[in-house]
Design an enzyme around this catalytic site. Structure first.
Site, PDB file in Angstrom:
ATOM      1  N   LYS A 116      32.199  41.414  28.445  1.00  0.00           N
ATOM      2  CA  LYS A 116      32.872  40.105  28.529  1.00  0.00           C
ATOM      3  C   LYS A 116      32.923  39.409  27.173  1.00  0.00           C
ATOM      4  CE  LYS A 116      32.861  39.351  33.415  1.00  0.00           C
ATOM      5  NZ  LYS A 116      32.723  38.491  34.571  1.00  0.00           N
ATOM      6  N   LYS A 199      37.291  50.436  36.047  1.00  0.00           N
ATOM      7  CA  LYS A 199      37.000  49.734  37.301  1.00  0.00           C
ATOM      8  C   LYS A 199      38.175  48.833  37.699  1.00  0.00           C
ATOM      9  CE  LYS A 199      34.758  45.726  37.745  1.00  0.00           C
ATOM     10  NZ  LYS A 199      33.876  44.607  38.033  1.00  0.00           N
ATOM     11  N   LYS A 202      39.840  42.085  38.916  1.00  0.00           N
ATOM     12  CA  LYS A 202      40.828  41.030  39.160  1.00  0.00           C
ATOM     13  C   LYS A 202      41.303  40.391  37.865  1.00  0.00           C
ATOM     14  CE  LYS A 202      36.970  38.165  40.511  1.00  0.00           C
ATOM     15  NZ  LYS A 202      36.220  37.925  41.699  1.00  0.00           N
TER      16      LYS A 202
HETATM   17  P1  ATP Z   1      35.840  40.798  37.212  1.00  0.00           P
HETATM   18  O1  ATP Z   1      36.395  42.098  37.693  1.00  0.00           O
HETATM   19  O2  ATP Z   1      36.863  39.759  36.938  1.00  0.00           O
HETATM   20  O3  ATP Z   1      34.832  40.939  36.122  1.00  0.00           O
HETATM   21  P2  ATP Z   1      34.313  40.980  39.523  1.00  0.00           P
HETATM   22  O4  ATP Z   1      35.302  41.190  40.604  1.00  0.00           O
HETATM   23  O5  ATP Z   1      33.559  42.142  39.003  1.00  0.00           O
HETATM   24  O6  ATP Z   1      35.018  40.187  38.391  1.00  0.00           O
HETATM   25  P3  ATP Z   1      32.748  39.305  41.309  1.00  0.00           P
HETATM   26  O7  ATP Z   1      33.855  38.593  41.956  1.00  0.00           O
HETATM   27  O8  ATP Z   1      31.585  38.441  41.088  1.00  0.00           O
HETATM   28  O9  ATP Z   1      33.152  39.931  39.921  1.00  0.00           O
HETATM   29  O10 ATP Z   1      32.336  40.562  42.170  1.00  0.00           O
HETATM   30  C1  ATP Z   1      31.970  40.415  43.515  1.00  0.00           C
HETATM   31  C2  ATP Z   1      31.412  41.701  44.066  1.00  0.00           C
HETATM   32  O11 ATP Z   1      32.412  42.733  44.035  1.00  0.00           O
HETATM   33  C3  ATP Z   1      30.218  42.266  43.293  1.00  0.00           C
HETATM   34  O12 ATP Z   1      29.243  42.702  44.216  1.00  0.00           O
HETATM   35  C4  ATP Z   1      30.797  43.422  42.522  1.00  0.00           C
HETATM   36  O13 ATP Z   1      29.832  44.418  42.264  1.00  0.00           O
HETATM   37  C5  ATP Z   1      31.865  43.922  43.473  1.00  0.00           C
HETATM   38  N1  ATP Z   1      32.945  44.632  42.768  1.00  0.00           N
HETATM   39  C6  ATP Z   1      33.713  44.134  41.775  1.00  0.00           C
HETATM   40  N2  ATP Z   1      34.645  45.043  41.377  1.00  0.00           N
HETATM   41  C7  ATP Z   1      34.437  46.154  42.144  1.00  0.00           C
HETATM   42  C8  ATP Z   1      35.068  47.441  42.214  1.00  0.00           C
HETATM   43  N3  ATP Z   1      36.083  47.761  41.424  1.00  0.00           N
HETATM   44  N4  ATP Z   1      34.607  48.335  43.127  1.00  0.00           N
HETATM   45  C9  ATP Z   1      33.580  48.014  43.942  1.00  0.00           C
HETATM   46  N5  ATP Z   1      32.940  46.820  43.928  1.00  0.00           N
HETATM   47  C10 ATP Z   1      33.350  45.890  43.050  1.00  0.00           C
END
Ligand code: ATP
Ligand code: LTN
Length: 336
Positions: A116, A199, A202
């Site tokens: 980040k 990964k 969003k």
């Molecule tokens: P960003 O992708 O913008 O960094 P994020 O989606 O990783 O944000 P959060 O919204 O806090 O961050 O994630 C919420 C939950 O979703 C967490 O438990 C995270 O581990 C899970 N998660 C996020 N992306 C994935 C993915 N691609 N596959 C599986 N689990 C995910």
């Protein structure tokens, strides 16, 4: 009754944008599954969200939207505590105390902090570095035994365990040391549809890389049709050699409950076009009722406000107990 009480479970999602099917498969789906077996506490992590720039009006909208999505996905606010993190001051208060047992070296080594910081070079702030300490405070306040998250949060969970153990060693037994609940196999890490080596996120600048829980049917199908696969034609689960196809199979299985072998058999000899369309239609079909329920909830502001207020109250009562214990242990004067 002592001994038969359910163990506590905590998790949170940031209201930092549209929730993706990666968030759903990696985390939210398990929030729903685990609510019978555990005493569950789920937060909308708005304090975490501001570690990267948020537009205030969007943050407010996303907070309410995420609360509605939690319920629309099947989290029952009667069974679980659902609340907004900033409504319970104990999170910031415990984070301060935990800061005194956290080392800058271990925080600056966190993969998410490095990623980040690189991505938001214009806004590398102390909150971004302190993010995992606040996350530890979230979890430890509720004496959570289990924390359902996607694989990307594993390192933060390890740090939470380290901080809990360090604090317990210094001040005496205070915190439950939590375990992670990370989906087995590839569901723990859904990959980008545009680049299966990354990964699904969003915050990806390419919207074709992710499917959100709000995407309409045409958008969902279009994104899956465009998904990057390979030049082969065989639908086979092989993450190393066929990461794109394997990722689509994982998504398909998550939404249908089928096993990978069953799905492979279903698409044997049918080609990628057919396969991608079927995955897109399956996801769109699964999202439609969730979207309708979310819209219904968002139209009922009185109900949502009530859930949020009750959740804050219940979370506050649990969190206050742990915080009092912590303040006592560290020696803060609480009166004679
Ligand atoms: P960003 O992708 O913008 O960094 P994020 O989606 O990783 O944000 P959060 O919204 O806090 O961050 O994630 C919420 C939950 O979703 C967490 O438990 C995270 O581990 C899970 N998660 C996020 N992306 C994935 C993915 N691609 N596959 C599986 N689990 C995910
Ligand atoms: N950092 C998490 C969101 C989060 C969280 C938590 C998850 C904030 N506090 C406590 C589990 C437990 C993420 O997924 N990015």
């Amino acid at each position: 009754m002592e001994g038969t009480e359910k163990k506590s479970l905590f998790s949170a999602v940031q209201p930092s944008g549209a929730v993706t099917i990666g968030n759903y498969i990696g985390a939210i789906r398990n929030f729903v599954k685990l609510q019978e077996e555990y005493s569950c506490i789920y937060a909308v992590a708005d304090l975490h969200a501001i570690t990267v720039k948020q537009e205030p009006a969007a943050l407010r909208r996303n907070t309410l939207g995420l609360m509605a999505l939690f319920i629309a996905c099947g989290i029952d606010p009667e069974k679980c505590v659902l609340f907004v993190q900033s409504h319970v001051p104990a999170h910031a208060e415990l984070a301060w105390v935990l800061n005194t047992v956290a080392y800058p070296g271990e925080l600056s080594r966190m993969t998410q902090f490095k990623d980040k910081s690189a991505k938001h070079a214009e806004n590398v702030n102390m909150g971004l570095m302190d993010y995992p300490v606040l996350m530890a405070a979230d979890i430890l306040l509720y004496q959570a035994a289990l924390v359902p998250v996607g694989a990307d949060q594993k390192q933060h969970l390890e740090l939470t365990r380290d901080l809990a153990i360090r604090f317990n060693n210094r001040y005496g037994d205070t915190f439950t040391v939590p375990d992670g609940y990370i989906p087995k196999g590839s569901g723990a890490r859904i990959m980008s549809l545009a680049d299966p080596s990354r990964k699904m996120s969003k915050s990806d600048e390419n919207p074709n890389g992710f499917v959100t829980m709000d995407d309409d049917r045409d958008t969902v199908i279009r994104k899956f049709k465009r998904a990057v696969t390979d030049s082969d034609t065989e639908v086979r689960f092989d993450p190393e050699h066929k990461p794109g196809v394997s990722n689509l199979l994982t998504v398909y299985c998550a939404f249908t409950g089928k096993g990978t072998e069953e799905a492979e058999r279903e698409f044997a000899g049918r080609g990628y076009g057919d396969f991608k369309l079927a995955v897109g239609e399956t996801v769109a079909d699964a999202l439609a009722p969730v979207q309708a329920e979310k819209a219904r909830l968002l139209a009922d502001k009185a109900y949502l406000s009530d859930v949020i207020a009750k959740g804050a109250d219940r979370a506050f009562r649990i969190a206050r107990k742990t915080l009092s214990k912590v303040y006592r242990k560290v020696g803060f004067y609480r009166g004679e």
